[in-house]
Enzyme design. Sequence first.
Site, PDB file in Angstrom:
ATOM      1  N   HIS A 212       0.818  -1.209   0.000  1.00 13.13           N
ATOM      2  CA  HIS A 212       0.000   0.000   0.000  1.00 13.13           C
ATOM      3  C   HIS A 212       0.854   1.263   0.000  1.00 13.13           C
ATOM      4  O   HIS A 212       0.334   2.375   0.110  1.00 13.13           O
ATOM      5  CB  HIS A 212      -0.902  -0.041   1.246  1.00 13.13           C
ATOM      6  CG  HIS A 212      -2.052   0.894   1.222  1.00 13.13           C
ATOM      7  ND1 HIS A 212      -2.225   1.879   2.176  1.00 13.13           N
ATOM      8  CD2 HIS A 212      -3.094   1.022   0.377  1.00 13.13           C
ATOM      9  CE1 HIS A 212      -3.328   2.553   1.926  1.00 13.13           C
ATOM     10  NE2 HIS A 212      -3.875   2.057   0.844  1.00 13.13           N
ATOM     11  N   LYS A 214       3.221   4.439  -1.074  1.00 14.02           N
ATOM     12  CA  LYS A 214       3.282   5.403  -2.181  1.00 14.02           C
ATOM     13  C   LYS A 214       4.607   6.158  -2.037  1.00 14.02           C
ATOM     14  O   LYS A 214       4.773   6.980  -1.129  1.00 14.02           O
ATOM     15  CB  LYS A 214       2.128   6.405  -2.136  1.00 14.02           C
ATOM     16  CG  LYS A 214       0.742   5.772  -2.351  1.00 14.02           C
ATOM     17  CD  LYS A 214       0.083   5.441  -1.068  1.00 14.02           C
ATOM     18  CE  LYS A 214      -1.387   5.118  -1.291  1.00 14.02           C
ATOM     19  NZ  LYS A 214      -1.864   3.981  -0.531  1.00 14.02           N
ATOM     20  N   ASP A 219      16.456  11.224  -8.177  1.00 15.39           N
ATOM     21  CA  ASP A 219      17.907  11.450  -8.064  1.00 15.39           C
ATOM     22  C   ASP A 219      18.415  11.322  -6.635  1.00 15.39           C
ATOM     23  O   ASP A 219      19.468  11.883  -6.292  1.00 15.39           O
ATOM     24  CB  ASP A 219      18.280  12.827  -8.629  1.00 15.39           C
ATOM     25  CG  ASP A 219      18.065  12.911 -10.133  1.00 15.39           C
ATOM     26  OD1 ASP A 219      18.048  11.846 -10.782  1.00 15.39           O
ATOM     27  OD2 ASP A 219      17.903  14.036 -10.650  1.00 15.39           O
ATOM     28  N   HIS A 385      -9.614  10.950   2.294  1.00 13.87           N
ATOM     29  CA  HIS A 385      -8.698   9.816   2.146  1.00 13.87           C
ATOM     30  C   HIS A 385      -7.351  10.062   2.801  1.00 13.87           C
ATOM     31  O   HIS A 385      -6.504   9.174   2.838  1.00 13.87           O
ATOM     32  CB  HIS A 385      -8.509   9.519   0.647  1.00 13.87           C
ATOM     33  CG  HIS A 385      -7.771   8.265   0.341  1.00 13.87           C
ATOM     34  ND1 HIS A 385      -6.461   8.242  -0.101  1.00 13.87           N
ATOM     35  CD2 HIS A 385      -8.160   6.963   0.415  1.00 13.87           C
ATOM     36  CE1 HIS A 385      -6.084   6.994  -0.309  1.00 13.87           C
ATOM     37  NE2 HIS A 385      -7.091   6.188   0.000  1.00 13.87           N
ATOM     38  N   LYS A 387      -4.221  10.561   5.384  1.00 17.52           N
ATOM     39  CA  LYS A 387      -3.755   9.844   6.570  1.00 17.52           C
ATOM     40  C   LYS A 387      -2.723  10.738   7.267  1.00 17.52           C
ATOM     41  O   LYS A 387      -1.531  10.675   6.990  1.00 17.52           O
ATOM     42  CB  LYS A 387      -3.114   8.512   6.202  1.00 17.52           C
ATOM     43  CG  LYS A 387      -4.021   7.577   5.348  1.00 17.52           C
ATOM     44  CD  LYS A 387      -3.772   7.766   3.884  1.00 17.52           C
ATOM     45  CE  LYS A 387      -4.295   6.659   2.985  1.00 17.52           C
ATOM     46  NZ  LYS A 387      -5.626   6.204   3.147  1.00 17.52           N
ATOM     47  N   ASP A 392       0.550  17.432  19.532  1.00 15.73           N
ATOM     48  CA  ASP A 392       0.962  18.634  20.258  1.00 15.73           C
ATOM     49  C   ASP A 392       1.236  19.771  19.281  1.00 15.73           C
ATOM     50  O   ASP A 392       0.500  19.951  18.316  1.00 15.73           O
ATOM     51  CB  ASP A 392       2.148  18.317  21.167  1.00 15.73           C
ATOM     52  CG  ASP A 392       1.777  17.320  22.263  1.00 15.73           C
ATOM     53  OD1 ASP A 392       0.569  17.183  22.553  1.00 15.73           O
ATOM     54  OD2 ASP A 392       2.676  16.659  22.816  1.00 15.73           O
TER      55      ASP A 392
END
Length: 467
Positions: A212, A214, A219, A385, A387, A392
């Site tokens: 899952h 991404k 470079d 969607h 995450k 703090d």
Amino acid sequence: MLSSIIGAVVVLLHAAGVLAAMHAVMNTRTPQGAFAWALGLVLLPYVTLVPYLYLGRSRFHGYVDLHRLRREQMQAMADIQLESALSTPDTCTRYAEIAHMLRTRFHAGQKLRLLVNGEAAFDAMLAAIGEAKHCVLVQFFIIHDDTLGRRLQQVLLERARAKVEICVLYDGIGSHALPHQYVDTLRDAGIAVHPFATQRRSNRFQLNFRNHRKIVVIDGTRGFVGGLNVGDEYLGLKPPLAPWRDTHLQIEGPAVADLQRSFAEDWHWVTGALPPLLSPTPNEGHAHTLIAATGPADRQETCSLFFVAAIHAARRRLWITTPYFVPDQAVMSALRLAVFRGVDVRVLIPSRPDHRTVFLATGLYAHDAVRAGIRIFRYQPGFLHQKVMLIDDDTASVGSMNLDNRSFRLNFEIGALNVDRTFAMQVEAMLREDFTHAHEVTEAEYLGAPYLRRLAMHVARLFDPVL
């Protein structure tokens, strides 16, 4: 005669269900999951046997062994090559157990850029790929052959013509609809592209243990991580989920090497070779960043423990956004304890479903959370969607990790935990804007729902082990 055949089939199904239940009891990762599978397989093998073939497998020793060996080798290389010139501040010691668990560390001097929603994120990623001089590493759970997917394809082809070395990794199940022609076009241009699977031999029954993550690295100097996949829906172009709310992160600095390392471990499993690994840029920013790569090949349930440790570190504020709120007992207990410490705990979830069963289970967990003093909000304009976690006034994480069993135990995930007040202020401003477009969940949402909907919520929660 027909009745005899039917009777024999029923007996065989029940026998197969008992054998599968024994396998589930011995191999399922949690007692709750083992009980759920075993009960269903024994009593209703006609319904559960086929799903268990696809979802029940919980071990893949070949990948585990090689994954751990490669991680140890690459960690040794990183320890030699990537010693930070700047000291780690005391604020990072709150997360020492995370660093120790994942055998990684905070890197000083990161330059961070918050990328809000798909247009900003893909404009930045595609522009960075277009500027590549040496190599590009690309990894997504989903790549679609649509307008955005073809934009990515074209910029990769252009860089390939410029003799840039390119490696593309996509998940074999997440990108099951990706046409062979799309992949062949990349390969014909000299681009190395492969699907990820935990078994090198094709297994049509293996749906668990999806990659899952991404990741994009250019470079060795610029890295991207977050919640976005490659598809028009992530740009908010596909109703009824549009507009699509998501967040990505651009990183420049030594932590990019850890993004490369995570990609290299997965690439080595699939290909048996390592991708090009370049040295990161010197320290030019002010943030301290830890790259948290978690997955079911780890010795511990690292994703769940990552959330538990981060939640326990909160002393004043804990804001979380997640599309799927199906926490395990450890995470839910940590959230409850944070409330008792006087922490402002808020969780932002969608008001629209993309997966109906998960959405129903999320509603029940939201009700339990509200009763425990956790503030739950539903985002209204479109599908949420992202995450993201804000801790703090100085810590924020952006990544691919959801608060559900698949992320905790079944998926390979990655995120960036960043300690920097300036970046945390940017994340705070972004989330405050999100909260202005949300309504707060009360107990009335559950209590006022029709009986059959409440029943569906409780039934959906029974499927926690596979959600």
